[in-house]
Write an enzyme that holds these catalytic residues in place. Structure first.
Site, PDB file in Angstrom:
ATOM      1  N   ALA A 107       0.880  -1.177   0.000  1.00 40.06           N
ATOM      2  CA  ALA A 107       0.000   0.000   0.000  1.00 40.06           C
ATOM      3  C   ALA A 107       0.913   1.220   0.000  1.00 40.06           C
ATOM      4  O   ALA A 107       1.834   1.304   0.818  1.00 40.06           O
ATOM      5  CB  ALA A 107      -0.892   0.009   1.230  1.00 40.06           C
ATOM      6  N   GLU A 108       0.686   2.155  -0.916  1.00 40.22           N
ATOM      7  CA  GLU A 108       1.675   3.218  -1.125  1.00 40.22           C
ATOM      8  C   GLU A 108       1.796   4.194   0.044  1.00 40.22           C
ATOM      9  O   GLU A 108       2.757   4.944   0.127  1.00 40.22           O
ATOM     10  CB  GLU A 108       1.422   3.966  -2.447  1.00 40.22           C
ATOM     11  CG  GLU A 108       0.137   4.772  -2.525  1.00 40.22           C
ATOM     12  CD  GLU A 108      -0.983   3.967  -3.159  1.00 40.22           C
ATOM     13  OE1 GLU A 108      -0.974   2.717  -3.059  1.00 40.22           O
ATOM     14  OE2 GLU A 108      -1.902   4.598  -3.741  1.00 40.22           O
ATOM     15  N   ASN A 109       0.824   4.177   0.965  1.00 39.17           N
ATOM     16  CA  ASN A 109       0.993   5.029   2.143  1.00 39.17           C
ATOM     17  C   ASN A 109       2.040   4.470   3.098  1.00 39.17           C
ATOM     18  O   ASN A 109       2.461   5.171   4.016  1.00 39.17           O
ATOM     19  CB  ASN A 109      -0.352   5.211   2.867  1.00 39.17           C
ATOM     20  CG  ASN A 109      -0.950   3.906   3.315  1.00 39.17           C
ATOM     21  OD1 ASN A 109      -1.070   2.967   2.532  1.00 39.17           O
ATOM     22  ND2 ASN A 109      -1.305   3.820   4.578  1.00 39.17           N
TER      23      ASN A 109
ATOM     24  N   SER B   6       8.484   3.816   0.045  1.00 41.23           N
ATOM     25  CA  SER B   6       7.322   3.281  -0.659  1.00 41.23           C
ATOM     26  C   SER B   6       7.426   3.557  -2.158  1.00 41.23           C
ATOM     27  O   SER B   6       7.174   2.683  -2.990  1.00 41.23           O
ATOM     28  CB  SER B   6       6.050   3.905  -0.086  1.00 41.23           C
ATOM     29  OG  SER B   6       4.921   3.333  -0.693  1.00 41.23           O
TER      30      SER B   6
END
Lengths: 213, 217
Positions: A45-47, A84
């Site tokens: 998840a890019e967060n 990320s």
């Protein structure tokens, strides 16, 4: 299966054992429900999560990239935004699945702005489609009958020539050097139905029934 | 030992027209206590730099709702329709930046670099007005480094020296922003005696002030 489930389950067949995968919001998120049991896939998840797990109601401290309460799996890691996007931009993501407003036969996509109407922003989508090894678009074939798979995108682009595959409730298409190939059609539709619902020129050689249906 | 400041001293450091980097991702890891104080200060014409526009009643969205913001630099404003409306009415300036590019621009500033070369945004509106450089046969956009007057850091666990580690996904942009601003203020969730040196994410020289607020545990 409804349209969304058809799309998500078909895309899950593209996942390979050991893949690192980023799923966008909406239909793409559902792909995680259909990972074949004999394959080990890690979701990012890019967060800031490697090893994203399922949704958790009322969870405040761990969220997914849509801001929803989520979980992290054993062996996972929390990472900062630079790390990320080092995964994303550095070619370390095997597959990214995301939605689009328009896709064209050259593999360009538009997904982040309708000028004058809706300007949500691109979030991580531009980075994901530019950096991931394989880009799969998950979307309904048309917008209430209006084609979304076009000769050329009309909306401002998210990226040019980055899409590898388009999966809709009707068909599976692949962008190759010579254009957009129609590979599979859902048994509820004919090749003619797909051609009618598609503005792009489809290259049709041998068409198979949609896998996994 | 870092200065632990009180609310009055923090508010005294704020001024009209300043740029603020605010950590958090859809308000996860955003220091809401510091935002409370910025709202209370009522300073105007702020430039707000962060991943997103928060929500109308949460995160940096509260500064927008209080008419304190002249410009937003973010990757996404879709969760805060107030910003979209103000942008259409040309009452607020919005610069949308791809999320990875935003992170790298901030990292570059913190690291003393002039900018970064990235293919993200090529052939899109993002490249407009920017230099395109060709390096070894590949085109890149030159994206300039991005710093700010003050960073508001949240989601952290601080130790008594001012070292920080972060709580779960609250890390996101916080440690990057802590490197890229003239003044760095952290509102930790809690303070412990000492973070194991192996586990420190933001070493204390990056942190100027610690403010223990009502949102702290």
């Amino acid at each position: 299966m409804n349209d969304k489930e058809i799309i998500a389950s078909r895309i899950a067949l593209e996942l390979e054992d050991g893949d690192l995968v980023n799923l966008g919001i909406g239909i793409p998120t559902l792909v995680a429900n259909y990972v074949p049991s004999d394959k080990s896939v890690t979701f990012q998840a890019e967060n800031g999560i490697i090893g994203l797990g399922g949704l958790v109601e009322d969870e405040q401290e761990i969220v997914n990239a849509g801001g929803m309460g989520a979980s992290i799996l054993q062996g996972g890691a929390f990472i900062d935004s630079v790390t990320s996007f080092t995964f994303i931009r550095g070619g370390h993501i095997d597959i990214t699945v995301l939605g689009a407003l328009e896709v064209d036969q050259d593999g360009s996509l538009a997904s982040w702005i309708i000028p004058g109407k809706m300007v949500p922003g691109m979030g991580g989508a531009m980075d994901l489609v530019t950096g991931a090894k394989k880009v799969i678009i998950a979307m309904r074939h048309t917008n209430k009958g209006i084609p979304k798979i076009l000769k050329r995108c009309t909306l401002p682009l998210t990226a040019a020539h980055q899409v590898n595959m388009i999966v809709t409730e009707m068909a599976v298409m692949e962008v190759q050097k010579d254009g957009l190939h129609l590979l599979e059609v859902h048994p509820d539709y004919t090749v003619e139905d797909v051609i009618k619902a598609t503005e792009a020129e489809l290259i049709i050689e041998s068409v198979l029934p949609m896998k996994g249906v | 030992m870092k200065s632990i400041i009180n609310q009055e001293k923090f508010i005294a450091m704020l001024h009209d027209g300043m740029s603020l980097m605010v950590g958090g991702f859809l308000t996860n890891g955003t220091p809401e206590g510091l935002i409370d104080l910025v709202v209370q200060s009522n300073v105007k014409n702020l430039t707000i730099i962060g991943n997103d526009g928060g929500y109308p009643d949460k995160g940096v969205g509260r500064l927008v709702a209080n008419n304190q913001v002249a410009k937003v630099i973010a990757s996404h404003i879709g969760t805060n329709p107030v910003i979209g409306t103000l942008m259409q009415e040309q009452k607020i300036e919005v610069e949308l930046v791809p999320q990875g590019t935003l992170a790298e621009r901030i990292r570059a500033f913190g690291a003393g670099l002039g900018g970064v070369l990235t293919p993200t945004g090529l052939d899109t509106m993002v490249e407009e007005g920017k230099q395109i450089l060709e390096v070894e046969g590949q085109k890149y956009i030159l994206e300039l480094a991005l710093g700010a007057d003050m960073a508001l850091i949240g989601g952290a666990i601080a130790d008594s020296y001012g070292n920080l580690k972060y709580n779960k996904t609250m890390r996101n942009f916080n440690p990057i922003m802590a490197t890229a601003c003239k003044i760095v203020v952290c509102e930790p969730r809690r303070i412990i005696d000492e973070i194991d040196p192996e586990d420190v994410i933001t070493p204390h020289p990056f942190v100027d002030y610690i403010l223990v607020g009502e949102y702290s545990e």
